[in-house]
Design an enzyme around this catalytic site. Structure first.
Site, PDB file in Angstrom:
ATOM      1  N   LYS A 125       0.863  -1.195   0.000  1.00 28.48           N
ATOM      2  CA  LYS A 125       0.000   0.000   0.000  1.00 28.48           C
ATOM      3  C   LYS A 125       0.888   1.229   0.000  1.00 28.48           C
ATOM      4  CE  LYS A 125      -4.388   1.178   0.260  1.00 28.48           C
ATOM      5  NZ  LYS A 125      -5.582   0.423  -0.159  1.00 28.48           N
ATOM      6  N   ASP A 165      -7.190   4.443  -4.355  1.00 26.10           N
ATOM      7  CA  ASP A 165      -7.801   4.316  -3.025  1.00 26.10           C
ATOM      8  C   ASP A 165      -8.401   5.703  -2.746  1.00 26.10           C
ATOM      9  OD1 ASP A 165      -7.786   2.267  -0.569  1.00 26.10           O
ATOM     10  OD2 ASP A 165      -7.492   4.243   0.291  1.00 26.10           O
TER      11      ASP A 165
END
Ligand code: NDP
Ligand code: 2IT
Length: 445
Positions: A125, A165
Site C-alpha cells: 500500500k 484508493d
C-alpha cells in the site's frame, strides 16, 4: 506467554503509536491463535515475526509547485509488505491524514485480502498526505508527476503494481501512468485502474462496490433471502459507495443514506444516484448539494448526527477507517440491522465488530467484502500481460465467481474452526493459511 501474545507485545513496543497498524494486526493475530497454538511449525520458523514486519517501506519527499508559484512539499509512502504469493499489489491513498501507521495497516490487511481473492498477488500500500480537495487539475498533475518520479524505481509490473484508493481515481492514475511511461520508456501494466483504451479493464471502476454487494447477496441467498426491498444505509459517496449503491439498488434495495466527510443525506424514497455521480464524480462538490436538488431529502451536518442512527436492514460503511464505533453498532443492532458489510478498510472498530458478531449481526470484514476491487485489478494485470481486453460481462462474471468463492472460503473456514458465522475469523484464517504456506515453502526470507 503464548506465541501470539508474545508477537502482540513485540509490535506494541516496536510500533508504539502506530494505532491503526496495531488495531489491524491485533485483529488478525487474535484469529490465528486457534491454528498457531496447535502447530509449533509457525513459531519455530519465526513466521509471525516475519509476517508483521514489512519486507520494505519507502518514505520520500514529494516537492511540487502550486498554481501561485509556491513550492509545496508532501510526504510519500510505499509499504511493500509481503510478496510470498505474488508481486506487491495495493492502492495509493492521497489524504491529509496519511501517515506510516495508516499505510502499514492498509498494507497488512491487503496481504490477507489479496490471498482470499485466489489471485497471485502479494500485499502493499502507499500514498501521501497530499490533499487533492480544492486543488486544480494542473496542481494534481504536478503532484502526481513528482510522486512517480521517486516511486517509479520501486515499482513495476512484476514487482509492485499500485492502484487507486481514497483520493486516487482515474484522473490521478492517468497522470501517474503518463509520468511512469516517460521515465521507463515502456508501456506496461504497472498501475491498475487505468483508462479504458490505454490498458484499463472494463468493470474495474465498479468492481469494489459491486463485489461488496455480490458477497452479501451470496450470504442472503444462503438464508433464502435477497436485497429486494431492503433498506440499505451507506457511508461515503466515493468510488466504493457509489457502485455499491448502484448494484444494491439494481437488485431492488432502497439506498436511504450516503455521507461525505462533512455530513450525510437521508432520503426515505431512495437516493438518486445520477445526482450523486454528477456532484461527486464530475463536479467534485460537497454532498450537501444533493439536498438542494432533492427537496425530499434531509442533510445533517457530521457534527450534529450519525448516519448509523437511521434504521436500516443492511449497513455498508464505505468511507474510511474507524467510522463505525461501539455506540453505532449498538444503535444499528437495536434498530434491526441484520448485516454489516465493510466496503471500506477497517471502518468498524474492534469493540464494535465484537458487539455486532455477538449480537447476531452478520458481519463481513473488508478484507473479504471489498476484495472485488483488487481482484479485478489482478484481472486487469492478466489482460495487460496477454495484451487483450475482455468485455464488461466477462470481467463482471469473473468478479461474481471470485466473490462467491470468497464467501464459501470464509464460511467454510469459520465452520472448520468451530465458529460458524464468524466471518472475521474465517477470513483471517483462510487468508493467512495460503500466505503462511508460501512463506514456509520459500525458506527464511
Ligand atoms: P474515494 O476517495 O472515492 O471516496 C472516499 C469517500 O469517503 C468520500 O465520500 C469521502 O468524503 C469519504 N471520506 C474519506 N475520508 C473520510 C474521513 N476521514 N471521514 C469521513 N469521510 C471520509 O475513495 P474510495 O471510495 O476508493 O475508498 C473508500 C474506502 O474503500 C477506503 O477505506 C478504501 O481504502 C476502501 N477501498 C477502496 C477500494 C477501491 O477500489 N477504490 C478497494 C477496496 C477498499 P470526502 O469527499 O468528504 O472526503
Ligand atoms: O484497498 C484496496 O483493496 C484497494 N484500494 C484496491 C487495490 C488494488 O490494487 O486494486
Amino acid at each position: 506467554m503464548g506465541y501470539i501474545d508474545n508477537i502482540i507485545s513485540i509490535i506494541e513496543k516496536k510500533d508504539a503509536g502506530q494505532v491503526e497498524f496495531l488495531q489491524a494486526a491485533k485483529e488478525v493475530l487474535d484469529s490465528l491463535r486457534i491454528i498457531v497454538d496447535q502447530d509449533s511449525t509457525y513459531e519455530k520458523a519465526g513466521l509471525l515475526e516475519r509476517l508483521i514486519e514489512p519486507e520494505r517501506a519507502v518514505v520520500f519527499r514529494v516537492p511540487w509547485v502550486d498554481d501561485s508559484g509556491k513550492t509545496q512539499v508532501n510526504r510519500g509512502f510505499r509499504v511493500q509488505f509481503n510478496s510470498a504469493i505474488g508481486p506487491y499489489k495495493g492502492g495509493l491513498r492521497f489524504h491529509p491524514s496519511v501517515n506510516l501507521s495508516i499505510i502499514k495497516f492498509l498494507g497488512f490487511e491487503q496481504i490477507f485480502k489479496n490471498s482470499l481473492t485466489g489471485m497471485p498477488i502479494g500485499g502493499g500500500k502507499g500514498g501521501s498526505d497530499f490533499d487533492p480537495k480544492g486543488k486544480s487539475d494542473n496542481e494534481v498533475m504536478h503532484f502526481c508527476q513528482s510522486f512517480i518520479t521517486e516511486l517509479y524505481r520501486h515499482i513495476g509490473p512484476d514487482t509492485d503494481v499500485p492502484a487507486g484508493d481514497i483520493g486516487v481515481g482515474g484522473r490521478e492514475i492517468g497522470f501517474m501512468y503518463g509520468q511512469y511511461k516517460r521515465l521507463v520508456n515502456k508501456f506496461e501494466g504497472v498501475l491498475t485502474g487505468k483508462g479504458i483504451g490505454w490498458g484499463g479493464s472494463l468493470a474495474r471502476t465498479e468492481a469494489t462496490g459491486y463485489g461488496l454487494v455480490y458477497i452479501i447477496d451470496e450470504y442472503l441467498k444462503s438464508k433464502k433471502d435477497g436485497f429486494k426491498g431492503k433498506k440499505v444505509a451507506i457511508s461515503g459517496s466515493g468510488n466504493v459507495a457509489i457502485f455499491a449503491a448502484e448494484k444494491a439498488s439494481s437488485l431492488g434495495a432502497v439506498i436511504i443514506s450516503m455521507t461525505d466527510s462533512n455530513g450525510f443525506i437521508y432520503d426515505k424514497d431512495g437516493i438518486n444516484l445520477d445526482t450523486i455521480k454528477e456532484i461527486k464524480l464530475i463536479k467534485r462538490e460537497r454532498l450537501s448539494k444533493y439536498a438542494e436538488v432533492h427537496k425530499s431529502s434531509v442533510y445533517t451536518d457530521a457534527e450534529k448526527g450519525r448516519v448509523w442512527d437511521i434504521p436500516c436492514d443492511i449497513a455498508l460503511p464505505c468511507a474510511t477507517q474507524n467510522e463505525l464505533l461501539l455506540d453505532d453498532a449498538k444503535k444499528l443492532a437495536a434498530n434491526g440491522c441484520r448485516v454489516v458489510g465493510e466496503g471500506a478498510n477497517m471502518p468498524t472498530s474492534l469493540d464494535a465488530t465484537e458487539y455486532l458478531i455477538g449480537n447476531s449481526v452478520a458481519f463481513f470484514p473488508g478484507k473479504a467484502a471489498n476484495a472485488g476491487g483488487v481482484a479485478t485489478s489482478a484481472l486487469e494485470m492478466c489482460q495487460n500481460s496477454a495484451r487483450l481486453s475482455w468485455s464488461f460481462e466477462e470481467v463482471d462474471q469473473k468478479l461474481k465467481n471470485i466473490m462467491t468463492g470468497i464467501f464459501n472460503n470464509i464460511d467454510n473456514a469459520a465452520k472448520e474452526y468451530g465458529k460458524p458465522g464468524n466471518f472475521v475469523l474465517g477470513a483471517n484464517i483462510a487468508g493467512f493459511k495460503k500466505v503462511a504456506k508460501a512463506m514456509l515453502d520459500q525458506g527464511v526470507i
